[in-house]
Design a protein around this motif. Structure first.
Motif, PDB file in Angstrom:
ATOM      1  N   SER A  44       0.842  -1.202   0.000  1.00  0.00           N
ATOM      2  CA  SER A  44       0.000   0.000   0.000  1.00  0.00           C
ATOM      3  C   SER A  44       0.872   1.244   0.000  1.00  0.00           C
ATOM      4  CB  SER A  44      -0.925   0.009   1.224  1.00  0.00           C
ATOM      5  OG  SER A  44      -0.171   0.126   2.417  1.00  0.00           O
ATOM      6  N   ALA A  45       0.298   2.309  -0.526  1.00  0.00           N
ATOM      7  CA  ALA A  45       0.971   3.606  -0.505  1.00  0.00           C
ATOM      8  C   ALA A  45       0.915   4.161   0.918  1.00  0.00           C
ATOM      9  CB  ALA A  45       0.274   4.568  -1.462  1.00  0.00           C
ATOM     10  N   GLY A  50       5.292  10.210   3.658  1.00  0.00           N
ATOM     11  CA  GLY A  50       6.082   9.941   2.468  1.00  0.00           C
ATOM     12  C   GLY A  50       6.808   8.614   2.621  1.00  0.00           C
ATOM     13  N   GLY A  51       7.778   8.381   1.734  1.00  0.00           N
ATOM     14  CA  GLY A  51       8.568   7.166   1.827  1.00  0.00           C
ATOM     15  C   GLY A  51       8.071   6.084   0.887  1.00  0.00           C
ATOM     16  N   PRO A  52       8.759   4.931   0.912  1.00  0.00           N
ATOM     17  CA  PRO A  52       8.384   3.831   0.027  1.00  0.00           C
ATOM     18  C   PRO A  52       7.047   3.208   0.418  1.00  0.00           C
ATOM     19  CG  PRO A  52      10.360   3.294   1.330  1.00  0.00           C
ATOM     20  CD  PRO A  52       9.937   4.666   1.717  1.00  0.00           C
ATOM     21  N   ASP A  53       6.511   2.389  -0.485  1.00  0.00           N
ATOM     22  CA  ASP A  53       5.282   1.663  -0.185  1.00  0.00           C
ATOM     23  C   ASP A  53       5.478   0.786   1.048  1.00  0.00           C
ATOM     24  OD1 ASP A  53       4.019   2.741  -2.386  1.00  0.00           O
ATOM     25  OD2 ASP A  53       4.004   0.887  -3.550  1.00  0.00           O
ATOM     26  N   PHE A  54       4.374   0.531   1.719  1.00  0.00           N
ATOM     27  CA  PHE A  54       4.362  -0.354   2.883  1.00  0.00           C
ATOM     28  C   PHE A  54       4.011  -1.770   2.467  1.00  0.00           C
ATOM     29  CE2 PHE A  54       4.144   3.474   5.365  1.00  0.00           C
ATOM     30  CZ  PHE A  54       4.641   3.123   6.611  1.00  0.00           C
ATOM     31  N   ILE A  55       4.519  -2.729   3.202  1.00  0.00           N
ATOM     32  CA  ILE A  55       4.015  -4.099   3.190  1.00  0.00           C
ATOM     33  C   ILE A  55       3.191  -4.225   4.461  1.00  0.00           C
ATOM     34  CG2 ILE A  55       4.578  -6.556   3.216  1.00  0.00           C
ATOM     35  CD1 ILE A  55       5.345  -5.093   0.597  1.00  0.00           C
ATOM     36  N   ALA A 145     -12.157   2.579  -0.749  1.00  0.00           N
ATOM     37  CA  ALA A 145     -11.958   1.989  -2.093  1.00  0.00           C
ATOM     38  C   ALA A 145     -10.999   2.819  -2.962  1.00  0.00           C
ATOM     39  CB  ALA A 145     -13.297   1.814  -2.790  1.00  0.00           C
ATOM     40  N   ASP A 146     -10.815   4.094  -2.658  1.00  0.00           N
ATOM     41  CA  ASP A 146      -9.933   4.941  -3.467  1.00  0.00           C
ATOM     42  C   ASP A 146      -8.465   4.850  -3.028  1.00  0.00           C
ATOM     43  OD1 ASP A 146     -10.479   6.198  -1.026  1.00  0.00           O
ATOM     44  OD2 ASP A 146     -10.265   8.206  -1.890  1.00  0.00           O
ATOM     45  N   GLN A 147      -8.170   4.139  -1.956  1.00  0.00           N
ATOM     46  CA  GLN A 147      -6.797   4.027  -1.480  1.00  0.00           C
ATOM     47  C   GLN A 147      -6.069   2.911  -2.246  1.00  0.00           C
ATOM     48  OE1 GLN A 147      -6.570   3.760   2.840  1.00  0.00           O
ATOM     49  NE2 GLN A 147      -8.219   5.237   3.069  1.00  0.00           N
ATOM     50  N   ARG A 148      -4.846   3.208  -2.698  1.00  0.00           N
ATOM     51  CA  ARG A 148      -4.079   2.252  -3.494  1.00  0.00           C
ATOM     52  C   ARG A 148      -3.534   1.130  -2.613  1.00  0.00           C
ATOM     53  NH1 ARG A 148       1.153   1.520  -4.842  1.00  0.00           N
ATOM     54  NH2 ARG A 148       1.917   3.507  -4.070  1.00  0.00           N
ATOM     55  N   ILE A 149      -3.957  -0.090  -2.937  1.00  0.00           N
ATOM     56  CA  ILE A 149      -3.492  -1.263  -2.191  1.00  0.00           C
ATOM     57  C   ILE A 149      -3.588  -2.469  -3.118  1.00  0.00           C
ATOM     58  CG2 ILE A 149      -5.800  -1.638  -1.218  1.00  0.00           C
ATOM     59  CD1 ILE A 149      -4.372  -2.769   1.306  1.00  0.00           C
TER      60      ILE A 149
END
Length: 152
Positions: A44-45, A50-55, A145-149
């Motif tokens: 997920s973003a 900020g920073g890299p995507d999360f796991i 639903a609009d959150q990038r995952i």
């Protein structure tokens, strides 16, 4: 008596995937606690950061620890993974959030249950819905639903 608790796991520094998987194993080794369900891993973003995507992932626990004792164990695991808190929502090596602990409703300086932002985060709701669909409503899922995952 044991309580069913849910913990959200996230990381976005270092080998985040390995860190999340290790945290799942570490949670299973806590005193009087066992992992009863593990979600898939998700990417997920960062939200409000900020920073890299999360796991991310969520686990269900059966635990004999009370909420504050469980929180102390979660914070110990975070520190062991090198977690630092230089500012709010900073990138992190490991983030463990206690989402629910049985039916407990708490509001203390150290701990709020259920987690106050549980319903605002796709990275919590999707993995939680995967392992405990009764904990998440379709309305809650629609609101994120609009959150990038993506499920990995």
């Amino acid at each position: 008596m044991d309580s069913r608790a849910f913990v959200a796991i996230g990381a976005n520094l270092g080998d985040a995937r390995a860190t999340v998987l290790r945290a799942m194993d570490d949670l299973d080794r806590l005193p009087r606690t066992r992992v009863s369900a593990r979600s898939s891993l998700y990417r997920s973003a960062p939200v409000d950061a900020g920073g890299p995507d999360f796991i991310n992932a969520v686990v269900a626990l059966q635990t004999g620890l009370d909420p504050h004792a469980l929180l102390a164990e979660l914070q110990r695991l975070e520190a062991g993974a090198g977690r630092e808190r230089p500012y709010r929502n900073a990138p992190r090596t490991l983030d463990l959030d206690l989402l629910r602990h049985g039916d407990a409703v708490l509001e203390t300086p150290q701990l709020s249950l259920p987690h106050p932002r549980l319903a605002e985060r796709a990275f919590v709701l999707l993995p939680l819905a995967e392992i405990a669909p009764e904990q998440v409503t379709s309305q809650q899922l629609a609101q994120v639903a609009d959150q990038r995952i993506e499920r990995l």
